[in-house]
Design a protein around this motif. Structure first.
Motif, mmCIF file in Angstrom:
data_model
loop_
_atom_site.group_PDB
_atom_site.id
_atom_site.type_symbol
_atom_site.label_atom_id
_atom_site.label_comp_id
_atom_site.label_asym_id
_atom_site.label_seq_id
_atom_site.Cartn_x
_atom_site.Cartn_y
_atom_site.Cartn_z
ATOM 1 N N UNK A 1 -1.458 14.325 -6.237
ATOM 2 C CA UNK A 1 -0.119 14.723 -6.696
ATOM 3 C C UNK A 1 0.462 15.790 -5.763
ATOM 4 N N UNK A 2 1.759 15.714 -5.521
ATOM 5 C CA UNK A 2 2.404 16.661 -4.612
ATOM 6 C C UNK A 2 2.144 18.108 -5.018
ATOM 7 N N UNK A 3 2.165 18.375 -6.322
ATOM 8 C CA UNK A 3 1.940 19.742 -6.799
ATOM 9 C C UNK A 3 0.540 20.240 -6.494
ATOM 10 N N UNK A 4 -0.451 19.365 -6.648
ATOM 11 C CA UNK A 4 -1.841 19.736 -6.360
ATOM 12 C C UNK A 4 -2.007 20.025 -4.867
ATOM 13 N N UNK A 5 -1.448 19.163 -4.031
ATOM 14 C CA UNK A 5 -1.545 19.347 -2.578
ATOM 15 C C UNK A 5 -0.836 20.626 -2.147
ATOM 16 N N UNK A 6 0.341 20.842 -2.684
ATOM 17 C CA UNK A 6 1.126 22.024 -2.309
ATOM 18 C C UNK A 6 0.403 23.314 -2.708
ATOM 19 N N UNK A 7 -0.223 23.308 -3.881
ATOM 20 C CA UNK A 7 -0.887 24.511 -4.373
ATOM 21 C C UNK A 7 -2.188 24.812 -3.649
ATOM 22 N N UNK B 1 -9.773 21.765 -7.206
ATOM 23 C CA UNK B 1 -8.333 21.709 -7.516
ATOM 24 C C UNK B 1 -8.074 21.920 -9.006
ATOM 25 N N UNK B 2 -9.176 22.160 -9.753
ATOM 26 C CA UNK B 2 -9.086 22.396 -11.200
ATOM 27 C C UNK B 2 -8.328 21.259 -11.898
ATOM 28 N N UNK B 3 -8.663 20.031 -11.523
ATOM 29 C CA UNK B 3 -7.989 18.848 -12.062
ATOM 30 C C UNK B 3 -8.848 18.184 -13.129
ATOM 31 N N UNK B 4 -8.200 17.591 -14.086
ATOM 32 C CA UNK B 4 -8.910 16.793 -15.084
ATOM 33 C C UNK B 4 -9.165 15.376 -14.571
ATOM 34 N N UNK B 5 -8.310 14.944 -13.678
ATOM 35 C CA UNK B 5 -8.379 13.584 -13.150
ATOM 36 C C UNK B 5 -9.250 13.541 -11.896
ATOM 37 N N UNK B 6 -9.987 12.420 -11.715
ATOM 38 C CA UNK B 6 -10.730 12.193 -10.482
ATOM 39 C C UNK B 6 -9.850 11.382 -9.536
ATOM 40 N N UNK B 7 -9.618 11.900 -8.333
ATOM 41 C CA UNK B 7 -8.793 11.217 -7.342
ATOM 42 C C UNK B 7 -9.720 10.403 -6.435
ATOM 43 N N UNK C 1 0.838 -1.189 0.000
ATOM 44 C CA UNK C 1 0.000 0.000 0.000
ATOM 45 C C UNK C 1 0.881 1.250 0.000
ATOM 46 N N UNK C 2 1.978 1.156 -0.718
ATOM 47 C CA UNK C 2 2.896 2.288 -0.792
ATOM 48 C C UNK C 2 2.269 3.424 -1.605
ATOM 49 N N UNK C 3 2.461 4.636 -1.135
ATOM 50 C CA UNK C 3 2.019 5.806 -1.898
ATOM 51 C C UNK C 3 2.968 5.977 -3.077
ATOM 52 N N UNK C 4 2.412 6.166 -4.267
ATOM 53 C CA UNK C 4 3.226 6.267 -5.468
ATOM 54 C C UNK C 4 4.138 7.499 -5.400
ATOM 55 N N UNK C 5 5.347 7.387 -5.948
ATOM 56 C CA UNK C 5 6.251 8.552 -5.967
ATOM 57 C C UNK C 5 5.575 9.767 -6.603
ATOM 58 N N UNK C 6 5.772 10.919 -5.996
ATOM 59 C CA UNK C 6 5.167 12.140 -6.516
ATOM 60 C C UNK C 6 3.773 12.412 -5.986
ATOM 61 N N UNK C 7 3.284 11.548 -5.073
ATOM 62 C CA UNK C 7 1.939 11.715 -4.505
ATOM 63 C C UNK C 7 2.024 11.882 -2.987
ATOM 64 N N UNK C 8 0.988 12.489 -2.426
ATOM 65 C CA UNK C 8 0.854 12.674 -0.995
ATOM 66 C C UNK C 8 -0.470 12.033 -0.558
ATOM 67 N N UNK D 1 -16.360 17.300 -6.148
ATOM 68 C CA UNK D 1 -16.000 18.597 -5.574
ATOM 69 C C UNK D 1 -14.489 18.770 -5.524
ATOM 70 N N UNK D 2 -13.781 17.709 -5.173
ATOM 71 C CA UNK D 2 -12.321 17.765 -5.085
ATOM 72 C C UNK D 2 -11.704 18.044 -6.456
ATOM 73 N N UNK D 3 -12.246 17.393 -7.466
ATOM 74 C CA UNK D 3 -11.755 17.626 -8.823
ATOM 75 C C UNK D 3 -11.998 19.072 -9.260
#
Length: 284
Positions: free
Chosen positions: A78-84, A48-54, A3-10, A43-45
């Motif tokens: 994604x780290x960038x989405x969380x950081x922003x 965060x103005x994302x094209x992808x559904x998390x 259940x490792x978090x993929x690199x580049x994700x939080x 709502x999350x998508x």
């Protein structure tokens, strides 16, 4: 299973609550039905103005009409989405979500955390009243009306026989490949000054319809249709009893989910994925 978090994700933990009255349960469904998972992911998508559904992973999937006060979920962003977005995410979600669902906290999860598999218990409350006049109209979506007088002492006597680790097949809707072995840690009932009887039910996990079936059996004891020994006999028989009714969902609320200390999360995550069996009796 890793259940490792993929690199580049939080991995982000969400604490949330909802009134289940207008939802078709937690999990997304085909056909456009309104679900809690679907609402929050949309709502999350959007915010965060994302094209992808998390996709969210939840501690306990609730059925249509069931409420939650202390639900927990996680999502890998994604780290960038969380950081922003993380500083303003809570308020933006509040502005986007309908009033019957709320996210109360968003924070980076500790290593090894999985909202579902790291949990060591879930605590539900089922609320019912035997008031001859019925339910307070302001509570009608959260309290069941039982139109027979209920003996709470008899219900508690019956409940004590169900505690511990058992195969709860008699109280679960069977699902292919899923175990029905659970450890029931608490089952107790208390009548408040307002006449509402609150059943507190806590276990390491629950199988489908388990809480509502247990309450159905206890109500049969409380109103005198069965003796206090009956729910224990049903449990021991290990098969569904037609007299055990699955009570209506609106009286049920997921109140709280418990997790171990951070350093034990990963071990619990791994342990919870193992299919359980009861110890076999010795031959001698």
């Amino acid at each position: 299973m890793s259940d490792e978090v993929q690199p580049g994700y939080v991995r982000v933990r969400l604490d949330l609550s909802y009134d289940g009255t207008e939802f078709s349960g937690w999990a997304k469904q085909a056909g456009g039905r309104r679900t809690v998972q679907g609402e929050i992911e949309d709502a999350l998508r959007t915010v965060t103005r994302s094209r992808e559904t998390y996709e969210l992973t939840v501690a306990g999937r609730t059925d249509a009409g069931v409420h939650a006060r202390g639900q927990v979920a996680h999502v890998d962003l994604p780290e960038g989405v969380w950081r922003e977005h993380h500083e303003k995410l809570l308020k933006r979600l509040a502005g986007r979500l309908d009033r019957d669902v709320r996210v109360w906290a968003l924070r980076e999860a500790p290593s090894g955390f999985n909202a579902r598999f790291s949990a060591i218990w879930r605590r539900y409350a089922y609320r019912v009243t035997d008031n001859p006049g019925g339910v307070d109209p302001l509570l009608r979506n959260h309290v069941l009306w039982h139109d027979w007088p209920l003996d709470v002492d008899a219900m508690n006597e019956a409940a004590r026989q169900l505690l511990g680790e058992h195969d709860f097949a008699a109280y679960c809707k069977k699902r292919e490949g899923a175990t029905t072995i659970r450890t029931l840690q608490e089952l107790s009932l208390e009548k408040g000054a307002d006449g509402i009887i609150t059943a507190t039910v806590r276990a390491d996990a629950f199988c489908h319809n388990m809480v509502r079936s247990l309450i159905g059996a206890l109500l049969f004891v409380g109103d005198g249709h069965r003796g206090p020994e009956w729910p224990g006999k049903v449990l021991a028989a290990g098969v569904r009893d037609s007299a055990v009714h699955v009570v209506r969902p609106h009286g049920l609320t997921l109140e709280e989910v418990g997790y171990p200390a951070d350093e034990l999360l990963a071990a619990r995550n791994k342990e919870a994925r193992n299919k359980r069996s009861l110890p076999s009796a010795g031959c001698c």
